[in-house]
Design an enzyme around this catalytic site. Structure first.
Site, mmCIF file in Angstrom:
data_model
loop_
_atom_site.group_PDB
_atom_site.id
_atom_site.type_symbol
_atom_site.label_atom_id
_atom_site.label_comp_id
_atom_site.label_asym_id
_atom_site.label_seq_id
_atom_site.Cartn_x
_atom_site.Cartn_y
_atom_site.Cartn_z
ATOM 1 N N ASP A 9 0.852 -1.186 0.000
ATOM 2 C CA ASP A 9 0.000 0.000 0.000
ATOM 3 C C ASP A 9 0.894 1.245 0.000
ATOM 4 O OD1 ASP A 9 -1.746 2.049 0.565
ATOM 5 O OD2 ASP A 9 -2.475 1.191 2.449
ATOM 6 N N ILE A 10 0.764 2.060 -1.010
ATOM 7 C CA ILE A 10 1.653 3.223 -1.151
ATOM 8 C C ILE A 10 1.468 4.233 -0.010
ATOM 9 C CG2 ILE A 10 0.151 4.692 -2.585
ATOM 10 C CD1 ILE A 10 2.648 5.132 -4.409
ATOM 11 N N ASN A 23 -7.635 12.164 -10.782
ATOM 12 C CA ASN A 23 -8.368 12.581 -11.982
ATOM 13 C C ASN A 23 -8.265 14.095 -12.096
ATOM 14 O OD1 ASN A 23 -10.746 13.879 -10.653
ATOM 15 N ND2 ASN A 23 -10.983 11.815 -9.843
ATOM 16 N N VAL A 32 -6.230 4.176 -5.724
ATOM 17 C CA VAL A 32 -5.133 4.725 -4.921
ATOM 18 C C VAL A 32 -5.459 6.161 -4.481
ATOM 19 C CG1 VAL A 32 -3.697 5.528 -6.861
ATOM 20 C CG2 VAL A 32 -2.611 4.746 -4.775
ATOM 21 N N ASP A 33 -6.176 6.878 -5.296
ATOM 22 C CA ASP A 33 -6.598 8.252 -4.975
ATOM 23 C C ASP A 33 -7.446 8.252 -3.699
ATOM 24 O OD1 ASP A 33 -7.048 10.967 -5.302
ATOM 25 O OD2 ASP A 33 -8.416 10.760 -7.007
ATOM 26 N N SER A 116 -2.723 4.867 -14.210
ATOM 27 C CA SER A 116 -3.661 4.490 -15.289
ATOM 28 C C SER A 116 -3.939 2.990 -15.393
ATOM 29 C CB SER A 116 -3.200 5.000 -16.668
ATOM 30 O OG SER A 116 -3.407 6.388 -16.794
ATOM 31 N N GLY A 118 -5.477 1.008 -13.272
ATOM 32 C CA GLY A 118 -6.678 0.535 -12.586
ATOM 33 C C GLY A 118 -7.898 0.860 -13.424
ATOM 34 N N VAL A 119 -8.760 1.721 -12.907
ATOM 35 C CA VAL A 119 -10.014 2.020 -13.629
ATOM 36 C C VAL A 119 -9.761 2.704 -14.979
ATOM 37 C CG1 VAL A 119 -11.450 2.121 -11.560
ATOM 38 C CG2 VAL A 119 -10.470 4.212 -12.451
ATOM 39 N N TYR A 120 -8.608 3.326 -15.168
ATOM 40 C CA TYR A 120 -8.327 3.974 -16.451
ATOM 41 C C TYR A 120 -7.925 2.979 -17.544
ATOM 42 C CZ TYR A 120 -8.963 8.820 -14.826
ATOM 43 O OH TYR A 120 -9.491 10.017 -14.378
HETATM 44 N N1 AR6 Z 1 -1.273 1.459 -3.107
HETATM 45 C C1 AR6 Z 1 -0.653 1.171 -4.267
HETATM 46 N N2 AR6 Z 1 -1.304 0.904 -5.412
HETATM 47 C C2 AR6 Z 1 -2.659 0.935 -5.362
HETATM 48 C C3 AR6 Z 1 -3.387 1.228 -4.174
HETATM 49 C C4 AR6 Z 1 -2.625 1.508 -3.011
HETATM 50 N N3 AR6 Z 1 -3.217 1.811 -1.871
HETATM 51 N N4 AR6 Z 1 -4.711 1.185 -4.484
HETATM 52 C C5 AR6 Z 1 -4.823 0.846 -5.780
HETATM 53 N N5 AR6 Z 1 -3.588 0.691 -6.305
HETATM 54 P P1 AR6 Z 1 -6.337 3.401 -9.943
HETATM 55 P P2 AR6 Z 1 -6.031 4.929 -12.460
HETATM 56 C C6 AR6 Z 1 -3.193 0.359 -7.701
HETATM 57 O O1 AR6 Z 1 -7.659 2.866 -10.389
HETATM 58 O O2 AR6 Z 1 -6.183 3.713 -13.274
HETATM 59 C C7 AR6 Z 1 -9.506 7.092 -9.242
HETATM 60 O O3 AR6 Z 1 -10.869 7.021 -8.983
HETATM 61 C C8 AR6 Z 1 -4.193 -0.348 -8.576
HETATM 62 O O4 AR6 Z 1 -4.180 -1.757 -8.331
HETATM 63 O O5 AR6 Z 1 -6.211 3.867 -8.543
HETATM 64 O O6 AR6 Z 1 -4.936 5.898 -12.803
HETATM 65 C C9 AR6 Z 1 -9.040 8.499 -9.593
HETATM 66 O O7 AR6 Z 1 -9.774 9.482 -8.909
HETATM 67 C C10 AR6 Z 1 -3.664 -0.002 -9.969
HETATM 68 O O8 AR6 Z 1 -2.605 -0.892 -10.336
HETATM 69 O O9 AR6 Z 1 -5.855 4.643 -10.872
HETATM 70 C C11 AR6 Z 1 -9.275 8.552 -11.081
HETATM 71 O O10 AR6 Z 1 -10.607 8.895 -11.377
HETATM 72 C C12 AR6 Z 1 -3.063 1.394 -9.779
HETATM 73 O O11 AR6 Z 1 -2.964 1.595 -8.354
HETATM 74 C C13 AR6 Z 1 -8.989 7.150 -11.538
HETATM 75 O O12 AR6 Z 1 -9.228 6.306 -10.406
HETATM 76 C C14 AR6 Z 1 -3.869 2.523 -10.374
HETATM 77 O O13 AR6 Z 1 -5.259 2.249 -10.231
HETATM 78 C C15 AR6 Z 1 -7.561 6.959 -11.965
HETATM 79 O O14 AR6 Z 1 -7.414 5.676 -12.514
#
Ligand code: AR6
Length: 168
Positions: A9-10, A23, A32-33, A116, A118-120
């Site tokens: 967890d970062i 975003n 992660v946000d 990018s 995750g959900v992106y």
């Molecule tokens: N520590 C490290 N990595 C993590 C953690 C954590 N606590 N939580 C998730 N990840 P994402 P995106 C990983 O969806 O794709 C948000 O709603 C996760 O497994 O967080 O850039 C923002 O507000 C994945 O590999 O970010 C934007 O709307 C990576 O972090 C949107 O999501 C990124 O996943 C950004 O989407």
């Protein structure tokens, strides 16, 4: 090379800056946000609100409040649309802009999530190649010592970074 790959967890990293995959509103979200804002507390959202937003491919820096890091660098990765909308250029720009800020602030360490990925919806191996190339280029050009940590939520993602870095 001063590069480490970790699973975890970062938000618990006691580094100069953790990078937030935000975003463009900078007003929080999931992934992660969400984790970063939950741990940092409401003052982080208040500071982000004052900044007023951040375009895709750019980055901005705030204090880290209740996080163990000193700063949060917020960057906005591209949403994957198939690759023809300069997603690769925008993702590269995220890494370059974050590293530029880390350099400007004289940070000794920076932790990146997989922006990018995750959900992106960015394809993981392609995103990891961009991240590693950006960081390697930066480290060869940077005069100061700075440690880079790729923090992955999932072990499969860490394996992709290790493969790209030729680490065991
Ligand atoms: N520590 C490290 N990595 C993590 C953690 C954590 N606590 N939580 C998730 N990840 P994402 P995106 C990983 O969806 O794709 C948000 O709603 C996760 O497994 O967080 O850039 C923002 O507000 C994945 O590999 O970010 C934007 O709307 C990576 O972090 C949107 O999501 C990124 O996943 C950004 O989407």
């Amino acid at each position: 090379m001063n590069i480490e790959v970790k699973v975890g967890d970062i938000t618990i990293e006691p580094v100069g800056a953790i990078v937030n995959a935000a975003n463009s509103s900078l007003l929080g979200g999931g992934g992660v946000d969400g984790a970063i804002h939950r741990t940092a507390g409401p003052q982080l959202l208040a500071e982000c609100r004052k900044i007023g937003g951040c375009p895709t491919g750019s980055a901005c820096i705030t204090k880290a409040y209740k996080l163990p890091a000193d700063y949060v660098i917020h960057t906005v990765g591209p949403i994957w649309h198939g690759g023809s909308l300069d997603e690769a250029g925008q993702l590269r720009s995220c890494y370059d802009e974050c590293l530029k800020l880390a350099d400007q602030y004289g940070l000794k360490s920076i932790a990146f999530p997989a922006i990018s990925c995750g959900v992106y919806g960015y394809p993981h191996a392609a995103a990891v190649a961009i991240a590693v190339n950006a960081v390697k280029t930066f480290l060869t050009q940077c005069s100061e010592e700075i440690k880079i940590i790729f923090v992955c939520y999932k072990p499969e993602m860490a394996d992709l970074y290790r493969k790209q870095l030729n680490l065991k």
